[in-house]
Design an enzyme around this catalytic site. Structure first.
Site, PDB file in Angstrom:
ATOM      1  N   HIS A 269       9.043  38.685 -33.768  1.00 31.68           N
ATOM      2  CA  HIS A 269       9.094  37.803 -34.927  1.00 31.68           C
ATOM      3  C   HIS A 269       7.702  37.438 -35.420  1.00 31.68           C
ATOM      4  O   HIS A 269       7.492  37.229 -36.625  1.00 31.68           O
ATOM      5  CB  HIS A 269       9.894  36.546 -34.594  1.00 31.68           C
ATOM      6  CG  HIS A 269      11.362  36.774 -34.555  1.00 31.68           C
ATOM      7  ND1 HIS A 269      12.251  35.936 -33.908  1.00 31.68           N
ATOM      8  CD2 HIS A 269      12.127  37.765 -35.080  1.00 31.68           C
ATOM      9  CE1 HIS A 269      13.484  36.393 -34.048  1.00 31.68           C
ATOM     10  NE2 HIS A 269      13.430  37.505 -34.758  1.00 31.68           N
TER      11      HIS A 269
ATOM     12  N   HIS B 279      15.582  47.839 -39.579  1.00 32.13           N
ATOM     13  CA  HIS B 279      14.215  47.736 -39.078  1.00 32.13           C
ATOM     14  C   HIS B 279      13.521  49.095 -39.088  1.00 32.13           C
ATOM     15  O   HIS B 279      12.364  49.217 -39.530  1.00 32.13           O
ATOM     16  CB  HIS B 279      14.204  47.169 -37.662  1.00 32.13           C
ATOM     17  CG  HIS B 279      14.560  45.724 -37.575  1.00 32.13           C
ATOM     18  ND1 HIS B 279      13.706  44.722 -37.964  1.00 32.13           N
ATOM     19  CD2 HIS B 279      15.676  45.117 -37.132  1.00 32.13           C
ATOM     20  CE1 HIS B 279      14.275  43.551 -37.757  1.00 32.13           C
ATOM     21  NE2 HIS B 279      15.477  43.753 -37.265  1.00 32.13           N
TER      22      HIS B 279
END
Length: 410
Positions: free
Chosen positions: A250, A379
């Site tokens: 993150h 992703h």
């Protein structure tokens, strides 16, 4: 010329990125069934029937195939259409408004209203707008109203977290993950609409997490907070969406969004690039394991907590390192980019069946302690396409220009 820039400009490397992007788009087309529902895929690409369709899956498929369509990949429109229909007809709650978390066709299975899912609806609406989908305006109008009415906390400058179907609060929990993806969606909405409110709100979230919280925690960003936005270091929630401690993946993702916001605001903030670089350096140095790959979570001080290796932190590392190479190429980041790319190619990219393995065991082979099959394109596809476009913002414009030039898609 710096090594980092050379790698991104190397025709063979670009061809490998484009080949992987095409393979991902081809592999994940199988997740769409004849009933218009998306279902998870097994490791060999077989559809896993009977599973719930979660909101983040529907929305990410719209976003990913919109990127593919802008880039010039074939057969993307049908998946975008299916996702948009599922959002409006299945996930959308006609009685209370908002979007339920999980469905099975028209049947609602999990009726929670989560900020995490709702910001992905905004991302899907924005991406569908970029490719001219007819239903994008109504979805954009609806989700904008819902976010404003229920999730955006103007006083805090951040998002509230979760509600029941009737909008009664489910908890006092506040989380970084939903807010981070809120930044992503707000920047996409700004690029799609030109409305400054989205850019401003993204900036407020970024200031808190990448400025205040990262600055107070050694360039690491705590995941979990109380209702008054105090760090809750003991919180342990869903291992997929609310893991304990800090999540280096993150930090990499937040750094990428910080750079995108900086670019969209005219690169006026002199602290943005150093802040992003500090997040990236800390995450990579904390999380890189002796056998390669990035640890999933860290303890508050930076020690490895969960050493399981997932695909998405590597993908996010590739995306932000590519971005840094375009902005301010430096040799150490070129080394990291090559290291992550080589690791992904050796361990995550499945050259036999297609797609990326989501998880590795201690032996370096595919595992399934958290994720099963191959659940996601988002992703990995972004790691490929964000590296291929020339800029750090205006991604859809960059993809369209590549398509028009016949670059990389052929």
């Amino acid at each position: 010329m710096a090594e980092s820039l050379t790698l991104l400009q190397d025709p063979s490397h670009r061809a490998a990125l484009a080949s992987d992007a095409r393979a991902l788009l081809g592999f994940h087309r199988a997740s769409l069934g004849p009933d218009g529902a998306f279902v998870p895929l097994g490791t060999d690409g077989t559809r896993q029937h009977g599973a719930a369709q979660e909101l983040h899956v529907t929305t990410r498929m719209v976003h990913s195939y919109a990127m593919g369509q802008a880039w010039g990949a074939p057969d993307c429109a049908g998946l975008i259409e299916a996702g948009m229909r599922a959002l409006w007809n299945w996930h959308r709650d006609p009685d209370h408004g908002g979007y339920v978390w999980a469905v099975q066709g028209p049947k609602a299975l999990d009726t929670r209203k989560l900020a995490y899912g709702h910001v992905f609806v905004l991302l899907a609406a924005s991406s569908a707008s970029e490719v001219g989908h007819d239903d994008a305006p109504r979805l954009m109008a609806d989700i904008s109203t819902i976010l404003e009415r229920h999730f955006w906390d103007e006083e805090a400058g951040r998002l509230r977290e979760e509600f029941a179907r009737d909008w009664s609060p489910l908890s006092r929990y506040r989380g970084m993950n939903a807010n981070m993806h809120g930044v992503e969606a707000f920047l996409a909405a700004y690029e799609a609409t030109g409305q400054e409110v989205w850019l401003d709100r993204a900036g407020r979230i970024l200031d808190f997490f990448t400025g205040q919280m990262a600055g107070a925690n050694g360039h690491r960003i705590p995941e979990h907070y109380t209702e008054t936005w105090q760090v809750d270091p003991d919180f342990r929630g869903d291992p997929v969406f609310r893991p304990p401690g800090t999540t280096p993946g993150h930090s990499l993702e937040f750094a990428r969004l910080l750079l995108q916001h900086w670019d969209l605001t005219g690169r006026a903030d002199p602290t943005a690039l150093p802040r992003a670089r500090a997040l990236v350096d800390t995450a990579l140095n904390d999380a890189w394991l002796p056998a390669g790959g990035l640890a999933y979570t860290l303890a508050p001080g930076g020690a490895v907590d969960q050493s399981v290796r997932l695909w998405w932190p590597v993908a996010e590392g590739l995306a932000v390192l590519a971005m840094l190479q375009k902005l301010d190429p430096r040799p150490p980041e070129a080394v990291w980019y090559a290291r992550l790319h080589d690791f992904a190619r050796a361990h995550f990219i499945d050259s036999r069946h297609g797609g990326w393995h989501p998880e590795l065991g201690d032996d370096g082979l595919p595992a399934a302690s958290i994720f099963h099959g191959k659940p996601d394109i988002y992703h990995a596809l972004q790691a490929d396409l964000l590296a291929l476009v020339p800029g750090v913002s205006g991604v859809f414009d960059g993809l369209r220009k590549q398509r028009q030039a016949g670059s990389d898609t052929q």
